[in-house]
Write a protein that holds these residues in place. Structure first.
Motif, PDB file in Angstrom:
ATOM      1  N   VAL A  57     -19.137  12.484 -18.771  1.00 47.82           N
ATOM      2  CA  VAL A  57     -18.918  13.586 -19.702  1.00 47.82           C
ATOM      3  C   VAL A  57     -17.395  13.663 -19.949  1.00 47.82           C
ATOM      4  CG1 VAL A  57     -19.243  16.050 -20.106  1.00 47.82           C
ATOM      5  CG2 VAL A  57     -20.940  14.781 -18.771  1.00 47.82           C
ATOM      6  N   PRO A  58     -16.921  13.203 -21.116  1.00 51.27           N
ATOM      7  CA  PRO A  58     -15.476  13.049 -21.350  1.00 51.27           C
ATOM      8  C   PRO A  58     -14.649  14.313 -21.161  1.00 51.27           C
ATOM      9  CG  PRO A  58     -16.729  12.075 -23.161  1.00 51.27           C
ATOM     10  CD  PRO A  58     -17.704  12.793 -22.268  1.00 51.27           C
ATOM     11  N   GLU A  59     -15.156  15.462 -21.551  1.00 49.86           N
ATOM     12  CA  GLU A  59     -14.362  16.686 -21.464  1.00 49.86           C
ATOM     13  C   GLU A  59     -14.101  17.140 -20.025  1.00 49.86           C
ATOM     14  OE1 GLU A  59     -18.554  17.969 -22.820  1.00 49.86           O
ATOM     15  OE2 GLU A  59     -17.169  16.365 -23.269  1.00 49.86           O
ATOM     16  N   PHE A  60     -14.824  16.569 -19.050  1.00 52.84           N
ATOM     17  CA  PHE A  60     -14.620  16.912 -17.644  1.00 52.84           C
ATOM     18  C   PHE A  60     -13.889  15.819 -16.865  1.00 52.84           C
ATOM     19  CE2 PHE A  60     -18.070  19.735 -18.818  1.00 52.84           C
ATOM     20  CZ  PHE A  60     -17.713  20.912 -18.189  1.00 52.84           C
ATOM     21  N   GLN A  61     -13.649  14.676 -17.493  1.00 55.05           N
ATOM     22  CA  GLN A  61     -13.037  13.557 -16.784  1.00 55.05           C
ATOM     23  C   GLN A  61     -11.587  13.851 -16.425  1.00 55.05           C
ATOM     24  OE1 GLN A  61     -13.630   9.723 -18.559  1.00 55.05           O
ATOM     25  NE2 GLN A  61     -12.990   8.671 -16.711  1.00 55.05           N
ATOM     26  N   LYS A  62     -11.284  13.758 -15.137  1.00 57.42           N
ATOM     27  CA  LYS A  62      -9.941  14.040 -14.611  1.00 57.42           C
ATOM     28  C   LYS A  62      -9.289  12.801 -14.018  1.00 57.42           C
ATOM     29  CE  LYS A  62     -10.353  18.417 -15.448  1.00 57.42           C
ATOM     30  NZ  LYS A  62      -9.786  18.943 -16.658  1.00 57.42           N
ATOM     31  N   GLY A  63     -10.004  11.700 -13.952  1.00 58.33           N
ATOM     32  CA  GLY A  63      -9.471  10.471 -13.384  1.00 58.33           C
ATOM     33  C   GLY A  63     -10.444   9.332 -13.610  1.00 58.33           C
TER      34      GLY A  63
END
Length: 75
Positions: A57-63
């Motif tokens: 889920v791109p909007e939650f990707q942090k790393g």
């Protein structure tokens, strides 16, 4: 549970036998000497008894999610 994959999809080593189903969302994290690092969220797109394919889920990707990272339904 381990994670591995590329191209926006990952395969995890847990599946429908553990209760996963299409649409289930999981948090991805990495553990290390300094503790745990949150990497993002994935959503199950297909589950079989012993593994599942998930989309990042791109909007939650942090790393960057890598093979050997872990998933949990809650952190």
């Amino acid at each position: 549970m381990t994670v591995g994959g590329a191209g926006g999809l990952i395969e995890i080593s847990v599946g429908s036998d553990a209760g996963l189903h299409k649409g289930h969302r999981l948090e991805v994290y990495r553990t290390g000497a300094s503790g745990s690092t949150y990497l993002g969220r994935v959503e199950v797109v297909e589950a079989v008894p012993d593994r599942a394919v998930c989309k990042i889920v791109p909007e939650f990707q942090k790393g960057a999610i890598q093979k050997g990272d872990h998933v949990a339904s809650r952190l």
